[in-house]
Enzyme design. Structure first.
Site, short mmCIF file in Angstrom:
data_model
loop_
_atom_site.label_atom_id
_atom_site.label_comp_id
_atom_site.label_asym_id
_atom_site.label_seq_id
_atom_site.Cartn_x
_atom_site.Cartn_y
_atom_site.Cartn_z
N GLY A 1 85.67 -45.36 6.39
CA GLY A 1 86.14 -44.04 5.95
C GLY A 1 85.72 -42.95 6.91
O GLY A 1 86.40 -41.93 7.04
N ALA A 2 84.60 -43.16 7.59
CA ALA A 2 84.12 -42.13 8.50
C ALA A 2 85.09 -41.95 9.68
O ALA A 2 85.21 -40.85 10.24
CB ALA A 2 82.72 -42.48 9.00
N GLY B 1 65.22 -12.26 -5.74
CA GLY B 1 66.26 -11.78 -6.65
C GLY B 1 67.57 -11.54 -5.93
O GLY B 1 68.10 -12.41 -5.26
N GLY B 2 68.09 -10.33 -6.08
CA GLY B 2 69.39 -10.00 -5.50
C GLY B 2 69.41 -10.15 -3.99
O GLY B 2 70.48 -10.34 -3.39
C1 HXC Z 1 60.48 -1.00 -6.74
C2 HXC Z 1 59.13 -2.13 -5.28
C3 HXC Z 1 59.78 -3.33 -5.57
C4 HXC Z 1 60.84 -3.30 -6.50
C5 HXC Z 1 58.26 -3.73 -4.11
N1 HXC Z 1 58.18 -2.42 -4.38
N2 HXC Z 1 59.22 -4.30 -4.84
N3 HXC Z 1 59.49 -0.98 -5.85
N4 HXC Z 1 61.15 -2.11 -7.06
N5 HXC Z 1 61.51 -4.39 -6.80
C6 HXC Z 1 57.29 -1.46 -3.78
C7 HXC Z 1 55.86 -1.58 -4.24
O1 HXC Z 1 55.68 -0.84 -5.41
C8 HXC Z 1 55.11 -0.99 -3.07
O2 HXC Z 1 55.21 0.42 -3.15
C9 HXC Z 1 55.92 -1.42 -1.87
O3 HXC Z 1 57.22 -1.71 -2.39
C10 HXC Z 1 55.40 -2.64 -1.19
O4 HXC Z 1 55.19 -3.66 -2.15
P1 HXC Z 1 53.87 -4.53 -2.21
O5 HXC Z 1 53.90 -5.28 -3.49
O6 HXC Z 1 52.69 -3.65 -1.93
O7 HXC Z 1 54.08 -5.47 -0.95
P2 HXC Z 1 53.77 -7.01 -0.82
O8 HXC Z 1 52.36 -7.30 -1.29
O9 HXC Z 1 54.09 -7.34 0.59
O10 HXC Z 1 54.76 -7.79 -1.78
C11 HXC Z 1 56.15 -7.71 -1.52
C12 HXC Z 1 56.90 -8.36 -2.69
C13 HXC Z 1 56.39 -7.76 -4.04
C14 HXC Z 1 56.65 -9.88 -2.66
C15 HXC Z 1 58.38 -8.12 -2.47
O11 HXC Z 1 56.42 -6.33 -3.90
C16 HXC Z 1 57.21 -8.15 -5.21
O12 HXC Z 1 57.03 -9.24 -5.75
N6 HXC Z 1 58.08 -7.24 -5.66
C17 HXC Z 1 58.87 -7.48 -6.86
C18 HXC Z 1 59.91 -8.52 -6.59
C19 HXC Z 1 60.84 -8.67 -7.74
O13 HXC Z 1 60.49 -9.33 -8.74
N7 HXC Z 1 61.98 -7.97 -7.67
C20 HXC Z 1 62.95 -7.97 -8.74
C21 HXC Z 1 63.81 -9.22 -8.55
S1 HXC Z 1 65.02 -9.31 -9.71
P3 HXC Z 1 54.11 1.40 -2.53
O14 HXC Z 1 54.54 2.73 -2.98
O15 HXC Z 1 52.81 0.95 -3.07
O16 HXC Z 1 54.21 1.22 -1.05
C22 HXC Z 1 66.38 -8.83 -8.95
C23 HXC Z 1 67.55 -8.78 -9.85
C24 HXC Z 1 68.85 -8.83 -9.11
O17 HXC Z 1 66.41 -8.55 -7.79
C25 HXC Z 1 69.52 -10.10 -9.45
C26 HXC Z 1 70.94 -10.09 -8.98
C27 HXC Z 1 71.53 -11.46 -9.10
#
Ligand code: HXC
Length: 510
Positions: A404-405, A169-170
């Site tokens: 051209g290069a 994402g961001g």
């Molecule tokens: C809040 C989050 C989080 C998020 C992870 N965590 N992503 N908390 N917001 N976006 C937290 C989890 O709850 C967890 O908390 C800890 O971080 C570790 O995550 P895990 O999932 O246990 O780790 P892992 O298995 O290594 O996976 C990592 C990951 C996955 C691949 C990043 O967490 C994931 O897919 N997260 C969501 C990604 C996502 O879709 N983000 C939004 C994108 S949209 P605890 O407390 O259990 O340790 C976006 C919009 C902006 O960003 C766009 C702007 C252009």
């Protein structure tokens, strides 16, 4: 220690623990360092000054008011790399997965603003799950505030991103705006949406590595400029890169002591170009033999290998090198090579880094794949980048400069300041065989005649002297003297002043 000081130390200690021991252990078990360990490796020992260590989020949704961790998932501040200042922010994956909240983004914004105001590079170390899901639009807005600052700082201060974990994402758009992006093999990923979303939307089954691992982004997409085996190597190499870069667009290039003589002669270069013009040779050898102490930092070494770009030094001062590589696709310019080199040339021009261009190019790559892929537009990017660049431009044609290069590769006609050629240079519209086949299309006789005509064309045009007679080449130089000639030219051009007409900004063919 009195109580109040002890209290401060205790609060600091809590903040330094981030998401706690268990999550730190999990981070280590994955082969990753923590945010603070990374900062310690990047900066000179003891130089880190942390900012906003006690900042917490103010989210009240989903029970978040009960879950506050000082620092809120990003460590920010400044320090020095070999004595020169840089700002840094490092996402802490142990705290809410390094996800971005409003408070978290404000911390990043603060160091971005300070870096821009103070004319100092900024490094982002990313290991994060994107927008903090519990915060919704506040997190989305926070990202946009980061992107806005990335954009305003572009071309003013160097911005570098290290991707050191999963980034979605961001956390991929901000890096894409910055000047250089580096990844770690097997522990870092970049994608707009992860494998699960891909499966839902397109029904494609793909692993994180296949979708956005270091190999994908350094060899296919070119989103990343390089990949390293682990965090320690990456941060060491980042220190090396920073040493080449100016602090801002106002400081000029850094100067470092060098023990490498400017007049160093390299006799081996006299035989670098093979006698047979169709044989490849390694242009990388020429680059390494030209730069101080053989120290060259290559950008995108695994993408579009038919062109080499990167930083070296001459007389201790940073120089950007762009060099066709005859070892790969005969050094031809295709869409990928053009884009790669164009972006590099523009970086150098932003930051007053002189450009040395080494030319051995048989032309642009023909064919439907290239034309359908927009070769015209991508090739024009490189042309545009060279044509607008006002930094010192020195060109050495070692062998082919066809079609051209020839024009594109920092020719005299694109305001090349000093244009040299080796005696082996061949400056022409095309190679002899192709030329003869076109000129004498209807009048070519037997093989003997074709050979005679080809030889005639070669003798007439495939040399540097036709161009030198017209002043398009300033001098034909001996290969063994290339370092000395180029270094002297660079010294001469230190005072170069050239300005383009005023404009709001240009409209490079994107
Ligand atoms: C809040 C989050 C989080 C998020 C992870 N965590 N992503 N908390 N917001 N976006 C937290 C989890 O709850 C967890 O908390 C800890 O971080 C570790 O995550 P895990 O999932 O246990 O780790 P892992 O298995 O290594 O996976 C990592 C990951 C996955 C691949 C990043 O967490 C994931 O897919 N997260 C969501 C990604 C996502 O879709 N983000 C939004 C994108 S949209 P605890 O407390 O259990 O340790 C976006 C919009 C902006 O960003 C766009 C702007 C252009």
């Amino acid at each position: 220690m009195n109580d109040i000081n002890r209290m401060l130390e205790e609060r600091r200690q809590v903040a330094r623990q981030g998401g706690g021991e268990k999550r730190i252990e999990a981070q280590h078990a994955r082969g990753k360092l923590t945010a603070r360990e990374r900062i310690d490796l990047l900066l000179d020992p003891g130089s880190f000054e942390e900012i906003d260590m006690f900042v917490e989020h103010d989210c009240h949704e989903f029970g978040m008011e009960e879950r506050k961790i000082p620092g809120d998932g990003v460590v920010t501040g400044w320090g020095t790399v070999n004595g020169r200042p840089i700002y840094v922010y490092a996402k802490d994956f142990t705290v809410f997965g390094g996800s971005l909240s409003r408070a978290h983004s404000r911390k990043i914004n603060k160091v971005q603003d300070m870096a821009l105001r103070n004319g100092t590079p900024i490094i982002g170390i990313l290991d994060a799950g994107g927008a903090r899901i519990q915060e919704g639009v506040d997190a989305l807005g926070g990202y946009a505030e980061v992107f806005q600052r990335n954009t305003l700082a572009s071309g003013v201060i160097p911005q570098i991103t290290m991707i050191m974990g999963p980034c979605a994402g961001g956390d991929v758009y901000s890096p894409a705006i910055t000047d250089f992006v580096f990844m770690i093999r097997n522990t870092s990923y970049m994608f707009v949406t992860g494998p699960d979303v891909v499966k839902t939307v397109t029904n494609e089954e793909v692993t994180a590595e296949e979708l956005g691992g270091a190999k994908v982004h350094t060899t296919r997409s070119s989103v990343a400029d390089g990949a390293f085996d682990n965090d320690v190597e990456a941060l060491n190499q980042l220190r090396r890169l920073i040493d080449f870069l100016p602090l801002s667009n106002r400081t000029g290039v850094p100067e470092r002591p060098t023990f490498d003589l400017r007049d160093r002669v390299e006799p081996s270069l006299d035989t670098l170009v093979p006698e047979n013009a169709n044989m490849p040779y390694d242009m990388g050898e020429l680059v390494l033999k030209m730069v101080d102490e053989g120290d060259f930092f290559e950008i995108q070494p695994d993408f579009a290998k038919n062109i080499i770009v990167g930083f070296g030094r001459m007389e201790g001062r940073t120089v950007g090198f762009v060099a066709n590589q005859p070892m790969v696709l005969a050094g031809v310019l295709d869409s990928d090579a053009s884009r790669k080199a164009a972006r590099f040339v523009r970086f150098c021009d932003c930051f007053d880094i002189p450009i040395v261009t080494l030319v051995d190019v048989p032309g642009f790559l023909p064919g439907t794949a290239q034309e359908y892929g927009g070769l015209i537009k991508h090739g024009a990017k490189l042309l545009f980048a060279y044509a607008e660049a006002t930094v010192p431009k020195i060109t050495v044609i070692t062998r082919k400069a066809y079609g051209g290069a020839y024009d594109v590769m920092a020719s005299k006609h694109l305001r090349g300041d000093v244009n040299y050629a080796w005696p082996t240079a061949e400056i022409a519209v095309m190679g002899a065989k192709g030329a003869v086949e076109i000129i004498f299309r209807n009048a070519l006789g037997d093989d003997e005649e074709i050979e005679r005509r080809t030889k005639e064309y070669e003798e007439k045009f495939l040399n540097p002297f036709v161009a030198a007679e017209r002043g398009y080449i300033d001098e034909v130089i001996q290969p063994h003297n290339t370092r000395r000639r180029v270094a002297r030219a660079l010294a001469l051009l230190r005072g170069k002043k050239l300005e383009n007409p005023w404009k709001k900004h240009d409209n490079i063919p994107l």
